[in-house]
Design a protein around this motif. Structure first.
Motif, mmCIF file in Angstrom:
data_model
loop_
_atom_site.group_PDB
_atom_site.id
_atom_site.type_symbol
_atom_site.label_atom_id
_atom_site.label_comp_id
_atom_site.label_asym_id
_atom_site.label_seq_id
_atom_site.Cartn_x
_atom_site.Cartn_y
_atom_site.Cartn_z
ATOM 1 N N THR A 67 -0.782 -0.228 13.632
ATOM 2 C CA THR A 67 -0.378 -0.207 15.040
ATOM 3 C C THR A 67 -0.723 1.141 15.674
ATOM 4 O O THR A 67 -0.980 1.205 16.877
ATOM 5 N N GLU A 97 0.894 -1.177 0.000
ATOM 6 C CA GLU A 97 0.000 0.000 0.000
ATOM 7 C C GLU A 97 0.916 1.206 0.000
ATOM 8 O O GLU A 97 1.581 1.487 0.994
ATOM 9 N N GLN A 110 -4.343 5.587 10.387
ATOM 10 C CA GLN A 110 -4.706 4.703 9.287
ATOM 11 C C GLN A 110 -5.323 3.457 9.904
ATOM 12 O O GLN A 110 -4.762 2.884 10.853
ATOM 13 N N ASP A 143 3.783 5.704 12.368
ATOM 14 C CA ASP A 143 5.177 5.280 12.474
ATOM 15 C C ASP A 143 6.108 6.484 12.330
ATOM 16 O O ASP A 143 5.956 7.290 11.405
ATOM 17 N N THR A 167 4.121 -4.084 10.570
ATOM 18 C CA THR A 167 4.661 -4.499 11.864
ATOM 19 C C THR A 167 4.290 -5.946 12.161
ATOM 20 O O THR A 167 3.141 -6.350 11.939
ATOM 21 N N ALA A 203 4.969 -3.849 3.294
ATOM 22 C CA ALA A 203 4.219 -2.588 3.403
ATOM 23 C C ALA A 203 4.500 -1.893 4.741
ATOM 24 O O ALA A 203 3.605 -1.335 5.354
ATOM 25 N N GLY A 204 5.757 -1.962 5.180
ATOM 26 C CA GLY A 204 6.059 -1.389 6.495
ATOM 27 C C GLY A 204 5.195 -2.050 7.548
ATOM 28 O O GLY A 204 4.789 -1.428 8.524
ATOM 29 N N ASN A 236 -6.572 -0.043 11.126
ATOM 30 C CA ASN A 236 -5.908 -1.340 11.324
ATOM 31 C C ASN A 236 -4.395 -1.295 11.251
ATOM 32 O O ASN A 236 -3.754 -2.250 10.803
ATOM 33 N N GLU A 283 8.886 -1.428 17.339
ATOM 34 C CA GLU A 283 8.223 -2.520 16.640
ATOM 35 C C GLU A 283 9.082 -2.915 15.445
ATOM 36 O O GLU A 283 10.001 -2.190 15.073
HETATM 37 N N1 ARG Z 1 3.633 -0.304 10.803
HETATM 38 C C1 ARG Z 1 2.246 -0.055 10.903
HETATM 39 C C2 ARG Z 1 1.478 -1.351 10.969
HETATM 40 O O1 ARG Z 1 1.943 -2.367 10.591
HETATM 41 C C3 ARG Z 1 1.719 0.782 9.754
HETATM 42 C C4 ARG Z 1 1.955 0.206 8.414
HETATM 43 C C5 ARG Z 1 1.207 0.963 7.329
HETATM 44 N N2 ARG Z 1 1.712 0.616 6.045
HETATM 45 C C6 ARG Z 1 1.289 1.167 4.905
HETATM 46 N N3 ARG Z 1 1.848 0.778 3.775
HETATM 47 N N4 ARG Z 1 0.332 2.050 4.908
HETATM 48 O O2 ARG Z 1 0.356 -1.389 11.399
#
Ligand code: ARG
Length: 252
Positions: free
Chosen positions: A144, A32, A140, A185, A94, A91-92, A142, A211
């Motif tokens: 962390t 994403e 955002q 984040d 966690t 997607a970053g 759902n 995290e």
């Molecule tokens: N690290 C956070 C998580 O896993 C946010 C990740 C959002 N990633 C993104 N591509 N929007 O919940």
């Protein structure tokens, strides 16, 4: 004849071990791309750029797989992975216990932490999670940041949580006065603020425990999990990981 059969069988076995279960010679990846500097869309070329994008392309190269990346809704990533639309999601994301109950995660590839983004005018007034009573937090959905905000709200330390599809939407909510702060984040907050120097926003640094981001893979594809982990190891050993890290975070 028996020998030949055995040969063919072992060749087939080798072949099936070396490719992902449903991707063929291609590593199909979901992301994403509203999460700079990990994944974002280059406005001019439409290309997907960022730390994660470089990392997964390097992983693909190491494994001899062509990498194809789709940019979809954050909330749809794990369902799409479970549906086998993708071999992997980067997607970053966690690594959490709850997510790890439905998907496998690679070894952690990035250490991160949450922050609070505040309006300049709240500087000195909001210094941490203890100052959020009566405030609305944008997140955002759902993520962390959402989980942390939800906990705070349930404990009465926050008035409510406003959930958005994307991080930029949550930033916008604060800019237009629909929310007071954003929980997100820290590297993403830094990158957003650097890219939008005119925005009257600032971040408060780390507010929670660290995290770790991992690459998500279907539980029924342990071969790919192993391959991705060994590729990550190799990229760390041969300096490629550091090179990618410096490219995106070198100035810090
Ligand atoms: N690290 C956070 C998580 O896993 C946010 C990740 C959002 N990633 C993104 N591509 N929007 O919940």
């Amino acid at each position: 004849m028996k020998k030949l059969t055995a040969l063919v069988l072992s060749a087939l076995l080798l072949f099936s071990l070396s490719i992902p279960a449903w991707g063929g010679g291609t590593l199909k990846v979901g992301t994403e791309a509203g999460f700079m500097p990990f994944e974002y869309v280059d406005e001019k070329t439409g290309e997907l750029l960022g730390f994660d994008m470089d990392l997964i392309r390097a992983v693909g190269e190491t494994l001899g797989l062509k990498v194809e990346i789709d940019n979809i809704h954050w909330d749809g990533l794990i369902p799409a992975l479970l549906n086998k639309n993708y071999d992997a999601v980067i997607a970053g994301m966690t690594i959490t216990e709850e997510r790890a109950a439905s998907v496998n995660f690679s070894e952690p590839y990035f250490e991160s932490v949450l922050t609070i983004v505040i309006k300049d005018q709240d500087q000195g007034l909001i210094k941490g999670t203890e100052d959020l009573t009566g405030k609305i937090a944008a997140v955002q959905i759902n993520t962390t940041g959402d989980f942390e905000a939800t906990d705070l709200a349930e404990a009465g330390a926050l008035k409510s949580v406003a959930r958005f599809d994307t991080v930029p939407d949550s930033m916008q909510a604060v800019l237009v006065g629909a929310a007071d702060v954003i929980l997100v984040d820290l590297p993403v907050a830094k990158s957003y603020l650097a890219a939008n120097p005119g925005a009257p926003l600032q971040h408060l640094g780390p507010i929670t425990d660290n995290e770790f981001y991992g690459i998500a893979i279907h539980k029924q594809n342990p071969e790919l999990l192993e391959q991705i982990n060994s590729a990550l190891k190799q990229l760390q050993a041969d300096g490629t990981y550091d090179q990618i890290f410096d490219k995106w975070f070198g100035t810090e």
